[in-house]
Scaffold this motif. Structure first.
Motif, PDB file in Angstrom:
ATOM      1  N   HIS A 245       0.829  -1.189   0.000  1.00 57.19           N
ATOM      2  CA  HIS A 245       0.000   0.000   0.000  1.00 57.19           C
ATOM      3  C   HIS A 245       0.872   1.250   0.000  1.00 57.19           C
ATOM      4  CE1 HIS A 245      -2.797   2.721   2.594  1.00 57.19           C
ATOM      5  NE2 HIS A 245      -2.814   3.090   1.333  1.00 57.19           N
ATOM      6  N   ARG A 246       1.853   1.222   0.856  1.00 58.77           N
ATOM      7  CA  ARG A 246       2.715   2.385   1.024  1.00 58.77           C
ATOM      8  C   ARG A 246       3.548   2.663  -0.209  1.00 58.77           C
ATOM      9  NH1 ARG A 246       3.787   6.264   1.583  1.00 58.77           N
ATOM     10  NH2 ARG A 246       4.139   7.701   3.296  1.00 58.77           N
ATOM     11  N   THR A 247       3.965   1.616  -0.879  1.00 58.40           N
ATOM     12  CA  THR A 247       4.787   1.784  -2.075  1.00 58.40           C
ATOM     13  C   THR A 247       3.986   2.445  -3.188  1.00 58.40           C
ATOM     14  OG1 THR A 247       6.217  -0.076  -1.560  1.00 58.40           O
ATOM     15  CG2 THR A 247       6.062   0.560  -3.864  1.00 58.40           C
ATOM     16  N   PHE A 248       2.709   2.087  -3.272  1.00 58.48           N
ATOM     17  CA  PHE A 248       1.865   2.717  -4.280  1.00 58.48           C
ATOM     18  C   PHE A 248       1.969   4.228  -4.194  1.00 58.48           C
ATOM     19  CE2 PHE A 248      -1.995   4.814  -5.597  1.00 58.48           C
ATOM     20  CZ  PHE A 248      -2.297   4.214  -6.812  1.00 58.48           C
ATOM     21  N   PHE A 249       1.832   4.737  -2.966  1.00 52.92           N
ATOM     22  CA  PHE A 249       1.864   6.193  -2.803  1.00 52.92           C
ATOM     23  C   PHE A 249       3.269   6.762  -2.877  1.00 52.92           C
ATOM     24  CE2 PHE A 249      -2.309   5.228  -0.961  1.00 52.92           C
ATOM     25  CZ  PHE A 249      -3.081   6.124  -1.686  1.00 52.92           C
ATOM     26  N   ASN A 250       4.241   5.874  -2.929  1.00 52.88           N
ATOM     27  CA  ASN A 250       5.593   6.346  -3.205  1.00 52.88           C
ATOM     28  C   ASN A 250       5.739   6.708  -4.682  1.00 52.88           C
ATOM     29  OD1 ASN A 250       7.138   6.558  -0.958  1.00 52.88           O
ATOM     30  ND2 ASN A 250       7.774   4.419  -0.922  1.00 52.88           N
ATOM     31  N   TYR A 251       4.982   6.024  -5.514  1.00 52.66           N
ATOM     32  CA  TYR A 251       5.070   6.244  -6.951  1.00 52.66           C
ATOM     33  C   TYR A 251       4.044   7.245  -7.459  1.00 52.66           C
ATOM     34  CZ  TYR A 251       8.440   2.498  -7.594  1.00 52.66           C
ATOM     35  OH  TYR A 251       9.577   1.752  -7.564  1.00 52.66           O
ATOM     36  N   PHE A 252       2.853   7.185  -6.863  1.00 53.00           N
ATOM     37  CA  PHE A 252       1.786   8.083  -7.300  1.00 53.00           C
ATOM     38  C   PHE A 252       1.173   8.769  -6.090  1.00 53.00           C
ATOM     39  CE2 PHE A 252       2.012   4.591 -10.370  1.00 53.00           C
ATOM     40  CZ  PHE A 252       2.232   5.298 -11.539  1.00 53.00           C
ATOM     41  N   SER A 253       1.022  10.062  -6.188  1.00 56.25           N
ATOM     42  CA  SER A 253       0.560  10.796  -5.013  1.00 56.25           C
ATOM     43  C   SER A 253      -0.940  10.633  -4.807  1.00 56.25           C
ATOM     44  CB  SER A 253       0.925  12.266  -5.129  1.00 56.25           C
ATOM     45  OG  SER A 253       0.310  12.824  -6.263  1.00 56.25           O
ATOM     46  N   THR A 254      -1.656  10.253  -5.859  1.00 51.20           N
ATOM     47  CA  THR A 254      -3.088   9.995  -5.718  1.00 51.20           C
ATOM     48  C   THR A 254      -3.453   8.789  -6.581  1.00 51.20           C
ATOM     49  OG1 THR A 254      -3.811  11.330  -7.587  1.00 51.20           O
ATOM     50  CG2 THR A 254      -3.539  12.470  -5.487  1.00 51.20           C
ATOM     51  N   LYS A 255      -4.623   8.271  -6.358  1.00 48.86           N
ATOM     52  CA  LYS A 255      -5.098   7.141  -7.159  1.00 48.86           C
ATOM     53  C   LYS A 255      -5.269   7.568  -8.604  1.00 48.86           C
ATOM     54  CE  LYS A 255      -9.314   5.328  -6.983  1.00 48.86           C
ATOM     55  NZ  LYS A 255     -10.563   4.670  -6.492  1.00 48.86           N
ATOM     56  N   GLU A 256      -5.722   8.796  -8.805  1.00 54.23           N
ATOM     57  CA  GLU A 256      -5.932   9.297 -10.159  1.00 54.23           C
ATOM     58  C   GLU A 256      -4.624   9.347 -10.943  1.00 54.23           C
ATOM     59  OE1 GLU A 256      -7.155  10.964  -7.496  1.00 54.23           O
ATOM     60  OE2 GLU A 256      -9.176  10.159  -7.744  1.00 54.23           O
ATOM     61  N   ALA A 257      -3.568   9.758 -10.253  1.00 53.28           N
ATOM     62  CA  ALA A 257      -2.285   9.939 -10.933  1.00 53.28           C
ATOM     63  C   ALA A 257      -1.802   8.644 -11.574  1.00 53.28           C
ATOM     64  CB  ALA A 257      -1.241  10.466  -9.952  1.00 53.28           C
ATOM     65  N   ALA A 258      -2.274   7.518 -11.043  1.00 54.65           N
ATOM     66  CA  ALA A 258      -1.814   6.237 -11.568  1.00 54.65           C
ATOM     67  C   ALA A 258      -2.393   5.928 -12.944  1.00 54.65           C
ATOM     68  CB  ALA A 258      -2.168   5.115 -10.591  1.00 54.65           C
ATOM     69  N   VAL A 259      -3.491   6.580 -13.289  1.00 55.35           N
ATOM     70  CA  VAL A 259      -4.141   6.254 -14.566  1.00 55.35           C
ATOM     71  C   VAL A 259      -4.061   7.379 -15.593  1.00 55.35           C
ATOM     72  CG1 VAL A 259      -5.732   4.575 -13.577  1.00 55.35           C
ATOM     73  CG2 VAL A 259      -6.376   6.988 -13.687  1.00 55.35           C
ATOM     74  N   VAL A 260      -3.396   8.490 -15.253  1.00 53.83           N
ATOM     75  CA  VAL A 260      -3.221   9.540 -16.255  1.00 53.83           C
ATOM     76  C   VAL A 260      -1.752   9.622 -16.654  1.00 53.83           C
ATOM     77  CG1 VAL A 260      -5.167  10.887 -15.409  1.00 53.83           C
ATOM     78  CG2 VAL A 260      -2.866  11.368 -14.582  1.00 53.83           C
ATOM     79  N   GLN A 261      -1.528  10.054 -17.903  1.00 56.09           N
ATOM     80  CA  GLN A 261      -0.166  10.176 -18.407  1.00 56.09           C
ATOM     81  C   GLN A 261       0.504  11.385 -17.779  1.00 56.09           C
ATOM     82  OE1 GLN A 261       0.415   7.745 -20.649  1.00 56.09           O
ATOM     83  NE2 GLN A 261      -1.747   7.145 -20.718  1.00 56.09           N
ATOM     84  N   ALA A 262       1.704  11.186 -17.297  1.00 53.88           N
ATOM     85  CA  ALA A 262       2.472  12.326 -16.827  1.00 53.88           C
ATOM     86  C   ALA A 262       2.873  13.140 -18.053  1.00 53.88           C
ATOM     87  CB  ALA A 262       3.712  11.867 -16.067  1.00 53.88           C
ATOM     88  N   PRO A 263       2.796  14.492 -17.945  1.00 52.05           N
ATOM     89  CA  PRO A 263       3.184  15.320 -19.085  1.00 52.05           C
ATOM     90  C   PRO A 263       4.634  15.044 -19.439  1.00 52.05           C
ATOM     91  CG  PRO A 263       2.345  16.636 -17.245  1.00 52.05           C
ATOM     92  CD  PRO A 263       2.504  15.252 -16.753  1.00 52.05           C
ATOM     93  N   PRO A 264       4.935  14.946 -20.753  1.00 50.07           N
ATOM     94  CA  PRO A 264       6.301  14.612 -21.166  1.00 50.07           C
ATOM     95  C   PRO A 264       7.279  15.715 -20.818  1.00 50.07           C
ATOM     96  CG  PRO A 264       5.012  15.354 -23.027  1.00 50.07           C
ATOM     97  CD  PRO A 264       4.065  15.250 -21.880  1.00 50.07           C
ATOM     98  N   LYS A 265       8.499  15.315 -20.588  1.00 51.28           N
ATOM     99  CA  LYS A 265       9.570  16.297 -20.349  1.00 51.28           C
ATOM    100  C   LYS A 265      10.315  16.495 -21.661  1.00 51.28           C
ATOM    101  CE  LYS A 265      12.874  18.374 -17.735  1.00 51.28           C
ATOM    102  NZ  LYS A 265      13.390  19.120 -18.921  1.00 51.28           N
TER     103      LYS A 265
END
Lengths: 203, 203
Positions: free
Chosen positions: A49-69
């Motif tokens: 559970h804790r690792t999930f929030f290490n990668y994504f700050s919210t549940k939504e963030a896990a299913v949206v594309q991060a803006p490209p750099k």
DNA sequence: AGAAAACATGCACAGAGTGCAAGTATGGAA
DNA sequence: TTCCATACTTGCACTCTGTGCATGTTTTCT
């Protein structure tokens, strides 16, 4: 110049991130985003559970594309062109974006899944738009650097907004379309919107 | 034609809503959005925890402006104009928006507070952008009705996006400015952006 | 090889948001 | 005026999201 050797740690991190994403998208597609709990995702992706929030700050963030750099060289080259007529700056900016799309083509299936979720679930849409918004401000900063203005000034903000409008509208058309072939790209769609934009407002 | 007599119930509801908003904005201004709990807001506004969520579906919703609802007559009149060159449609649409701003001038202090919160707190920004996005799709539908296209078609989406870009950019400039006088309006700012937009892309 | 930094995990907890049921006030009809 | 249907408020109990902290493990660097 050459890409720094990717250490084991970085690779694992990238893989784990992708696994969580995939699990989240798969489950959301099956049961609907709001019926999926973080716990279900962590079980599927085999992390805590804790690792999930290490990668994504919210549940939504896990299913949206991060803006490209955008690559630094490209950005620097763009900024080095110096002040010009806004129309030209906009053209250069969109060209830059199109080049980036060509080099890092987004995965159609993931994009399609994300957009589908966004259509049905306002929180997902909000997260997606927030990502676009952040990217737009980033672009405004780049334009401001080139013209010697501040990122908060009206012209850079407007130019960035127009580029993002073309990008968003084009991408949206792309994902709405049935996949013609396997290796299709959003590029022609974005290009078409740019043309449409010119004929719409332009002379 | 005349505004339906507003019953006691509706008035109370409007007042309660406004009280909650005001309490939320005041507390968020003092302590920062994320340090404010819903319980604090309900105590300040003197309503129950449950009632808060009767009025606002999320904590963020309490501090962002709901997108305005355009008067039906105006919308119908716009739609009745029928197909035209996109440029003209865009001009009519922005004119419609400007007229609405003129009639229901947004309160500067609240807007300023909301924007300030959005700058510092991503969830608030996300909620605000989601509101703008919903309004943009609403506009696209209106344009599509006028031109006889579908709301998902590219042209209506693009026209709506451009109108929203002008609106957002103008409003942003407006709130960033120091208040000149008491009764200032965002109208001239939005108008200026529209002009800028024309000279930027236009002939 | 061994220290230092990065990372994963478990635990405990505050706070957001919801379903349900009971109470209270309002608008409308007789 | 009286009475009823409906809308609204509230309290309660609950699930889930997201975070701080302490601990153990793995990778990187020297």
């Amino acid at each position: 110049m050459t890409r720094k050797k990717e250490g084991l740690r970085e690779r694992r991190r990238r893989e784990t991130r992708q696994e969580i994403r995939a699990a989240a998208l798969r489950l959301a597609g099956e049961h609907g985003f709001d019926k999926v709990t973080v716990e279900m995702i962590t079980t599927e992706a085999d992390v805590s559970h804790r690792t999930f929030f290490n990668y994504f700050s919210t549940k939504e963030a896990a299913v949206v594309q991060a803006p490209p750099k955008l690559p630094d060289e490209e950005v620097d080259a763009f900024a080095a062109l110096g002040p010009a007529h806004p129309r030209e700056i906009l053209a250069d900016l969109t060209a830059l974006l199109l080049r980036d799309i060509a080099e890092q083509p987004p995965r159609r299936d993931e994009f399609h899944a994300t957009f589908a979720l966004a259509r049905e679930h306002p929180p997902v849409l909000a997260a997606m738009l927030a990502g676009f918004g952040a990217f737009e401000r980033y672009l405004a900063g780049i334009v401001a650097t080139r013209t010697g203005q501040r990122a908060e000034d009206e012209a850079p903000r407007l130019i960035a907004a127009l580029a993002m409008t073309a990008l968003k509208t084009g991408m949206e058309s792309w994902v709405a379309e049935d996949p013609k072939d396997e290796n299709d790209s959003p590029m022609p769609y974005v290009e078409r919107v740019m043309t449409l934009l010119r004929t719409l407002l332009g002379h």
